[in-house]
Design a protein around this motif. Structure first.
Motif, PDB file in Angstrom:
ATOM      1  N   ALA A  29      10.042  13.046  29.368  1.00  0.00           N
ATOM      2  CA  ALA A  29      10.151  11.783  29.038  1.00  0.00           C
ATOM      3  C   ALA A  29      11.131  11.181  29.743  1.00  0.00           C
ATOM      4  O   ALA A  29      11.533  10.203  30.076  1.00  0.00           O
ATOM      5  N   ALA A  30      12.019  12.214  30.897  1.00  0.00           N
ATOM      6  CA  ALA A  30      12.986  11.350  32.136  1.00  0.00           C
ATOM      7  C   ALA A  30      12.390  10.782  33.050  1.00  0.00           C
ATOM      8  O   ALA A  30      12.271   9.576  33.309  1.00  0.00           O
ATOM      9  N   ALA A  31      10.892  11.743  33.318  1.00  0.00           N
ATOM     10  CA  ALA A  31       9.927  10.599  34.392  1.00  0.00           C
ATOM     11  C   ALA A  31       9.630   9.574  33.757  1.00  0.00           C
ATOM     12  O   ALA A  31       8.513   8.433  34.721  1.00  0.00           O
ATOM     13  N   ILE A  32       8.692   9.510  32.287  1.00  0.00           N
ATOM     14  CA  ILE A  32       8.154   8.540  31.591  1.00  0.00           C
ATOM     15  C   ILE A  32       9.140   7.427  31.900  1.00  0.00           C
ATOM     16  O   ILE A  32       8.984   6.115  31.879  1.00  0.00           O
ATOM     17  N   LEU A  33      10.353   7.714  31.290  1.00  0.00           N
ATOM     18  CA  LEU A  33      11.124   6.338  31.174  1.00  0.00           C
ATOM     19  C   LEU A  33      11.888   5.985  32.499  1.00  0.00           C
ATOM     20  O   LEU A  33      11.407   4.764  32.694  1.00  0.00           O
ATOM     21  N   LEU A  34      11.316   6.525  34.371  1.00  0.00           N
ATOM     22  CA  LEU A  34      11.653   6.388  35.166  1.00  0.00           C
ATOM     23  C   LEU A  34      10.323   5.694  36.035  1.00  0.00           C
ATOM     24  O   LEU A  34      11.105   4.532  36.509  1.00  0.00           O
ATOM     25  N   VAL A  35       9.187   5.959  35.533  1.00  0.00           N
ATOM     26  CA  VAL A  35       8.296   5.260  35.033  1.00  0.00           C
ATOM     27  C   VAL A  35       8.395   3.722  35.014  1.00  0.00           C
ATOM     28  O   VAL A  35       8.108   2.320  35.530  1.00  0.00           O
ATOM     29  N   ALA A  36       8.499   3.675  33.917  1.00  0.00           N
ATOM     30  CA  ALA A  36       8.513   2.530  32.426  1.00  0.00           C
ATOM     31  C   ALA A  36       9.404   1.808  33.314  1.00  0.00           C
ATOM     32  O   ALA A  36       9.577   0.475  33.340  1.00  0.00           O
ATOM     33  N   MET A  37      11.005   1.956  33.949  1.00  0.00           N
ATOM     34  CA  MET A  37      12.097   0.852  34.298  1.00  0.00           C
ATOM     35  C   MET A  37      11.534   0.432  35.657  1.00  0.00           C
ATOM     36  O   MET A  37      11.400  -1.172  35.808  1.00  0.00           O
ATOM     37  N   ILE A  38      10.946   0.940  36.525  1.00  0.00           N
ATOM     38  CA  ILE A  38       9.819   1.142  37.844  1.00  0.00           C
ATOM     39  C   ILE A  38       9.116  -0.102  37.454  1.00  0.00           C
ATOM     40  O   ILE A  38       8.990  -1.045  38.091  1.00  0.00           O
ATOM     41  N   ALA A  39       8.028   0.238  36.499  1.00  0.00           N
ATOM     42  CA  ALA A  39       7.309  -0.915  36.223  1.00  0.00           C
ATOM     43  C   ALA A  39       7.563  -1.961  35.802  1.00  0.00           C
ATOM     44  O   ALA A  39       6.815  -3.281  36.134  1.00  0.00           O
ATOM     45  N   ALA A  40       8.828  -1.779  34.674  1.00  0.00           N
ATOM     46  CA  ALA A  40       8.967  -2.885  34.463  1.00  0.00           C
ATOM     47  C   ALA A  40       9.776  -4.307  35.894  1.00  0.00           C
ATOM     48  O   ALA A  40       9.855  -5.531  35.605  1.00  0.00           O
ATOM     49  N   VAL A  41      10.742  -3.806  36.841  1.00  0.00           N
ATOM     50  CA  VAL A  41      11.419  -4.528  37.559  1.00  0.00           C
ATOM     51  C   VAL A  41       9.799  -5.018  38.303  1.00  0.00           C
ATOM     52  O   VAL A  41       9.647  -6.091  39.211  1.00  0.00           O
ATOM     53  N   ALA A  42       9.087  -4.054  37.823  1.00  0.00           N
ATOM     54  CA  ALA A  42       7.532  -3.970  39.836  1.00  0.00           C
ATOM     55  C   ALA A  42       6.968  -5.948  38.428  1.00  0.00           C
ATOM     56  O   ALA A  42       6.709  -6.855  39.029  1.00  0.00           O
ATOM     57  N   LEU A  43       7.133  -5.741  36.905  1.00  0.00           N
ATOM     58  CA  LEU A  43       6.195  -7.122  36.276  1.00  0.00           C
ATOM     59  C   LEU A  43       7.143  -8.365  37.052  1.00  0.00           C
ATOM     60  O   LEU A  43       6.419  -8.616  36.498  1.00  0.00           O
ATOM     61  N   THR A  44       8.355  -8.094  37.353  1.00  0.00           N
ATOM     62  CA  THR A  44       8.785  -8.988  37.056  1.00  0.00           C
ATOM     63  C   THR A  44      10.026  -9.853  37.983  1.00  0.00           C
ATOM     64  O   THR A  44       9.926 -10.927  38.529  1.00  0.00           O
ATOM     65  N   LEU A  45       8.900  -8.801  39.117  1.00  0.00           N
ATOM     66  CA  LEU A  45       9.464  -9.075  40.384  1.00  0.00           C
ATOM     67  C   LEU A  45       8.199 -10.531  41.080  1.00  0.00           C
ATOM     68  O   LEU A  45       7.388  -9.325  41.899  1.00  0.00           O
ATOM     69  N   ARG A  46       8.553 -11.561  41.204  1.00  0.00           N
ATOM     70  CA  ARG A  46       7.282 -11.912  41.378  1.00  0.00           C
ATOM     71  C   ARG A  46       7.580 -12.931  42.400  1.00  0.00           C
ATOM     72  O   ARG A  46       8.970 -13.159  41.776  1.00  0.00           O
ATOM     73  N   ALA A  47       7.457 -13.336  43.386  1.00  0.00           N
ATOM     74  CA  ALA A  47       7.440 -14.441  44.447  1.00  0.00           C
ATOM     75  C   ALA A  47       7.039 -16.030  43.264  1.00  0.00           C
ATOM     76  O   ALA A  47       6.138 -16.378  42.769  1.00  0.00           O
ATOM     77  N   ARG A  48       8.481 -17.066  43.261  1.00  0.00           N
ATOM     78  CA  ARG A  48       8.360 -18.065  42.596  1.00  0.00           C
ATOM     79  C   ARG A  48       8.556 -18.914  44.148  1.00  0.00           C
ATOM     80  O   ARG A  48       9.840 -19.025  45.371  1.00  0.00           O
ATOM     81  N   LYS A  49       7.966 -20.287  43.772  1.00  0.00           N
ATOM     82  CA  LYS A  49       8.095 -21.500  44.445  1.00  0.00           C
ATOM     83  C   LYS A  49       9.377 -22.151  44.359  1.00  0.00           C
ATOM     84  O   LYS A  49       9.884 -22.797  45.486  1.00  0.00           O
ATOM     85  N   ASP A  50       9.882 -21.441  43.577  1.00  0.00           N
ATOM     86  CA  ASP A  50      11.408 -23.341  43.297  1.00  0.00           C
ATOM     87  C   ASP A  50      12.531 -21.855  43.433  1.00  0.00           C
ATOM     88  O   ASP A  50      13.798 -22.558  43.038  1.00  0.00           O
ATOM     89  N   SER A  51      12.734 -21.049  44.064  1.00  0.00           N
ATOM     90  CA  SER A  51      13.688 -19.887  44.587  1.00  0.00           C
ATOM     91  C   SER A  51      13.858 -19.589  46.128  1.00  0.00           C
ATOM     92  O   SER A  51      12.593 -19.661  46.540  1.00  0.00           O
ATOM     93  N   LYS A  52      14.995 -19.693  46.500  1.00  0.00           N
ATOM     94  CA  LYS A  52      15.386 -19.264  47.853  1.00  0.00           C
ATOM     95  C   LYS A  52      15.438 -17.543  47.754  1.00  0.00           C
ATOM     96  O   LYS A  52      16.076 -17.456  47.679  1.00  0.00           O
TER      97      LYS A  52
END
Length: 212
Positions: free
Chosen positions: A149-172
């Protein structure tokens, strides 16, 4: 009917009503608040069962941290409620059947488990503090499921960060590596200037035409 039984029925009715309003409320903020009420009622039921650690952990972890963060995210996001509710009644029969099956399975497992519990084992468990008993079970009998369960939660946390970490043109974007390697002499250039400058020479005005 004892006072404990009456309180159990009161908490259960409020819990079921709040859980129903979580999925039927039109406003996501109202749904989150009803979910907070649901957690509080479940915490009270655990308190009646003398599971103080689980009751306090539910309030501190879910109500005090997770739901507060969830409320901040919901209120800061521009959510179109109409799009969320599109197709609700279309998928409601299948969702209701799945929910009934899950509830029946949980009821069957819990009823069989409580019926097969020996009286002596229950008496011995009552003498052990629930926090100690929970720790013994987690780190002895259920140590491998806990690690999974701890490994699954760690993978889910990394996946959430990877999904939201995207390049935006309006950000510096500033590279942290460039910031670490930067030095004071690279950030500021000192230009030497003369302390004073000579005044420009005054130009004599020209005489008008026809006049000496």
């Amino acid at each position: 009917m004892s006072v404990t039984t009456a309180l159990f029925y009161v908490f259960s009715v409020v819990l079921l009503f709040a859980a129903f309003r979580v999925i039927t409320a039109k406003n996501p903020v109202h749904s989150a608040l009803f979910l907070v009420l649901t957690f509080f009622q479940a915490s009270m039921i655990w308190m009646l069962l003398q599971a103080e650690f689980l009751s306090i952990a539910l309030v501190l972890v879910y109500v005090g941290a997770v739901m507060v963060l969830f409320l901040f995210v919901v209120m800061m996001m521009d959510i179109n409620v109409e799009n969320l509710r599109t197709g609700f009644w279309k998928h409601f029969p299948l969702a209701a059947v799945v929910g009934i099956v899950i509830a029946a399975e949980m009821a069957a497992v819990l009823l069989v488990g409580f019926q097969d519990l020996p009286v002596a084992a229950a008496a011995d468990a009552a003498k052990t503090p629930n926090t100690k008993a929970l720790g013994i079970l987690l780190f002895t009998r259920y140590v491998y499921p806990l690690e999974v369960a701890a490994a699954i939660l760690l993978v889910a946390m990394i996946a959430a960060v990877a999904l939201t970490l995207r390049a935006r043109k309006d950000s510096k974007y500033v590279s942290p590596g460039d910031q670490v390697r930067a030095q004071a002499r690279d950030r500021m250039t000192v230009v030497k200037l003369a302390p004073t400058q000579a005044e420009p020479e005054a130009v004599a005005p020209s005489a008008p035409e026809g006049k000496p």
